[in-house]
Design a protein around this motif. Structure first.
Motif, PDB file in Angstrom:
ATOM      1  N   ALA A   1     -58.992  97.309  21.298  1.00  0.00           N
ATOM      2  CA  ALA A   1     -57.634  96.501  21.238  1.00  0.00           C
ATOM      3  C   ALA A   1     -56.500  96.808  21.153  1.00  0.00           C
ATOM      4  O   ALA A   1     -55.676  96.487  21.211  1.00  0.00           O
ATOM      5  N   ILE A   2     -56.639  97.361  20.239  1.00  0.00           N
ATOM      6  CA  ILE A   2     -55.046  97.555  19.700  1.00  0.00           C
ATOM      7  C   ILE A   2     -54.777  98.532  19.403  1.00  0.00           C
ATOM      8  O   ILE A   2     -54.039  99.077  20.445  1.00  0.00           O
ATOM      9  N   ALA A   3     -56.080  99.695  20.174  1.00  0.00           N
ATOM     10  CA  ALA A   3     -55.158 100.876  21.142  1.00  0.00           C
ATOM     11  C   ALA A   3     -55.528 100.632  22.724  1.00  0.00           C
ATOM     12  O   ALA A   3     -53.918 101.113  23.083  1.00  0.00           O
ATOM     13  N   ALA A   4     -55.439  99.460  23.016  1.00  0.00           N
ATOM     14  CA  ALA A   4     -55.004  98.911  24.516  1.00  0.00           C
ATOM     15  C   ALA A   4     -53.762  98.942  24.795  1.00  0.00           C
ATOM     16  O   ALA A   4     -53.383  98.908  25.241  1.00  0.00           O
TER      17      ALA A   4
ATOM     18  N   THR B   1     -50.910 100.237  26.309  1.00  0.00           N
ATOM     19  CA  THR B   1     -50.266  98.735  27.095  1.00  0.00           C
ATOM     20  C   THR B   1     -48.661  98.880  27.614  1.00  0.00           C
ATOM     21  O   THR B   1     -47.886  98.933  28.100  1.00  0.00           O
ATOM     22  N   LEU B   2     -48.261  99.105  25.502  1.00  0.00           N
ATOM     23  CA  LEU B   2     -46.478  98.771  25.649  1.00  0.00           C
ATOM     24  C   LEU B   2     -46.211 100.101  25.528  1.00  0.00           C
ATOM     25  O   LEU B   2     -45.016 100.551  26.185  1.00  0.00           O
TER      26      LEU B   2
ATOM     27  N   CYS C   1     -45.520 100.376  29.368  1.00  0.00           N
ATOM     28  CA  CYS C   1     -44.476  99.961  30.197  1.00  0.00           C
ATOM     29  C   CYS C   1     -42.736 100.210  29.706  1.00  0.00           C
ATOM     30  O   CYS C   1     -41.831 100.431  30.438  1.00  0.00           O
ATOM     31  N   GLU C   2     -42.819 101.303  28.898  1.00  0.00           N
ATOM     32  CA  GLU C   2     -41.357 101.951  28.606  1.00  0.00           C
ATOM     33  C   GLU C   2     -40.992 103.329  29.390  1.00  0.00           C
ATOM     34  O   GLU C   2     -40.032 103.357  29.663  1.00  0.00           O
ATOM     35  N   ARG C   3     -42.094 103.485  30.135  1.00  0.00           N
ATOM     36  CA  ARG C   3     -41.812 104.353  31.159  1.00  0.00           C
ATOM     37  C   ARG C   3     -41.566 103.611  32.438  1.00  0.00           C
ATOM     38  O   ARG C   3     -41.564 103.468  32.763  1.00  0.00           O
ATOM     39  N   GLU C   4     -40.641 105.025  32.717  1.00  0.00           N
ATOM     40  CA  GLU C   4     -39.766 104.682  33.688  1.00  0.00           C
ATOM     41  C   GLU C   4     -40.733 105.653  35.530  1.00  0.00           C
ATOM     42  O   GLU C   4     -40.528 106.703  35.804  1.00  0.00           O
TER      43      GLU C   4
END
Length: 66
Positions: free
Chosen positions: A11-14, A18-19, A22-25
């Motif tokens: 769960a922590i890895a997922a 995910t974070l 989200c930072e990739r444009e």
């Protein structure tokens, strides 16, 4: 106990992935920024044109009053 740790680690890895994603444009974000920049520049150009037109009208009124 091992299963709980494994699930928690997964769960922590997922969540971390995910974070990071989200930072990739992507192309949509780049296109959105390009549109934002174009609209901003167009607004500035319109503001400049409005100010010049206003100055020209004021100058014409002053000339007409003389």
């Amino acid at each position: 106990m091992n299963r709980t740790r494994t699930l928690t680690a997964a769960a922590i890895a997922a969540f971390a992935l995910t974070l990071a994603a989200c930072e990739r444009e992507g192309p949509a974000e780049r296109a959105g920024k390009a549109v934002d920049n174009a609209v901003s520049k167009a607004g500035e150009t319109l503001d400049d044109a409005r100010d010049k037109a206003k100055d020209a009208i004021e100058d014409a009124r002053k000339s007409a009053d003389k």
